[in-house]
Write an enzyme that holds these catalytic residues in place. Sequence first.
Site, PDB file in Angstrom:
ATOM      1  N   PHE A  34     -21.984 -60.100 -28.658  1.00 35.91           N
ATOM      2  CA  PHE A  34     -21.701 -58.912 -27.501  1.00 35.91           C
ATOM      3  C   PHE A  34     -22.036 -57.556 -28.132  1.00 35.91           C
ATOM      4  O   PHE A  34     -21.936 -56.575 -26.988  1.00 35.91           O
ATOM      5  CB  PHE A  34     -20.393 -58.868 -26.867  1.00 35.91           C
ATOM      6  CG  PHE A  34     -19.135 -58.657 -28.111  1.00 35.91           C
ATOM      7  CD1 PHE A  34     -18.917 -57.317 -28.057  1.00 35.91           C
ATOM      8  CD2 PHE A  34     -18.352 -59.767 -28.828  1.00 35.91           C
ATOM      9  CE1 PHE A  34     -18.007 -56.901 -29.199  1.00 35.91           C
ATOM     10  CE2 PHE A  34     -17.561 -59.258 -29.460  1.00 35.91           C
ATOM     11  CZ  PHE A  34     -17.395 -57.836 -29.753  1.00 35.91           C
ATOM     12  N   HIS A 120     -11.553 -59.810 -36.959  1.00 36.15           N
ATOM     13  CA  HIS A 120     -11.636 -59.269 -35.617  1.00 36.15           C
ATOM     14  C   HIS A 120     -10.536 -59.887 -34.738  1.00 36.15           C
ATOM     15  O   HIS A 120     -10.620 -59.770 -33.562  1.00 36.15           O
ATOM     16  CB  HIS A 120     -13.026 -58.951 -35.088  1.00 36.15           C
ATOM     17  CG  HIS A 120     -13.702 -57.992 -35.690  1.00 36.15           C
ATOM     18  ND1 HIS A 120     -14.934 -58.176 -35.732  1.00 36.15           N
ATOM     19  CD2 HIS A 120     -13.326 -56.905 -36.682  1.00 36.15           C
ATOM     20  CE1 HIS A 120     -15.567 -57.262 -36.503  1.00 36.15           C
ATOM     21  NE2 HIS A 120     -14.398 -56.330 -36.962  1.00 36.15           N
ATOM     22  N   CYS A 131       7.238 -58.132 -25.065  1.00 33.34           N
ATOM     23  CA  CYS A 131       8.212 -58.997 -25.896  1.00 33.34           C
ATOM     24  C   CYS A 131       7.546 -59.703 -27.044  1.00 33.34           C
ATOM     25  O   CYS A 131       8.298 -60.430 -27.821  1.00 33.34           O
ATOM     26  CB  CYS A 131       9.138 -59.991 -24.889  1.00 33.34           C
ATOM     27  SG  CYS A 131       8.214 -61.570 -24.461  1.00 33.34           S
ATOM     28  N   CYS A 151       3.150 -61.917 -18.880  1.00 36.38           N
ATOM     29  CA  CYS A 151       4.139 -62.640 -19.478  1.00 36.38           C
ATOM     30  C   CYS A 151       5.036 -63.502 -18.531  1.00 36.38           C
ATOM     31  O   CYS A 151       5.483 -63.247 -17.705  1.00 36.38           O
ATOM     32  CB  CYS A 151       4.905 -61.736 -20.458  1.00 36.38           C
ATOM     33  SG  CYS A 151       6.080 -62.747 -21.480  1.00 36.38           S
ATOM     34  N   CYS A 154       8.490 -62.209 -19.443  1.00 33.66           N
ATOM     35  CA  CYS A 154       9.155 -60.958 -19.064  1.00 33.66           C
ATOM     36  C   CYS A 154       8.336 -60.217 -18.083  1.00 33.66           C
ATOM     37  O   CYS A 154       8.690 -59.040 -17.683  1.00 33.66           O
ATOM     38  CB  CYS A 154       9.386 -60.201 -20.101  1.00 33.66           C
ATOM     39  SG  CYS A 154       8.130 -59.394 -20.866  1.00 33.66           S
TER      40      CYS A 154
END
Length: 240
Positions: A34, A120, A131, A151, A154
């Site tokens: 990339f 990386h 969280c 998530c 949360c």
Amino acid sequence: MDNIELFKEIVSKSDNIVFFGGAGVSTESGIPDFRSKDGLYNQKYDYPPETILSHTFFVAETKEFYKFYRDKLNATTYEPNITHIKLAELEKEGKLKAVVTQNIDGLHQKAGSKVVYELHGSIYRNYCTKCKEFYGPEIIFDDPTKEIPTCKKCGGIIKPDVVLYEEGLDDEVVSGAIDAISNCDTLIVGGTSLTVYPASGLIRYFRGKNIILINRDNTSYDDMASLVIHDSLGNVFRNI
Ligand code: ZN
């Protein structure tokens, strides 16, 4: 003795090898580098990959970031090539102690390698920015209609555990890589021009006997190597 024979001899005599690899290791699996400016990105995206894959861009343009990320960095469907497979075999035989990689595609683990320092990060790990709950790649790739993955616990935004431009490397990963490199007797470097930080810095920790460089093009490190092979990694590794 030709270069391949010499390579085989060094490998057969060593039981403390470390492999340091870059994007070139995975191009033979069909994964494009990339960082290479092939123009493809420019046709479709308003920014160069270095901009999109930066911390600033992730925070400011999360939706755009994920559009690019899903499009270009989803390596979950690719398979390891002969180089990944041979390296995993060398580890199983006890000859290779670690792989240090700049790639985030998880192909070394897919081939069976256990000790892999991913400088990386990896597309296989993702975490909630709120969280810190960890998720696999499915949280990002399985539902592309959800433009920004969140998530399940949360609702926080998910971030790939991948080192973006402007971000520092993980200390534990770097010190593990330094330990492995400074304690091995043979360092095989492949598929990297060694221009991307921190590759150039890390191989300076090598104190062993043989550095083998495998790269199609010349690198500025050719002089310090005990053996330089200008060929594809696949052509070299299929011989062992
Ligand atoms: Zn969360």
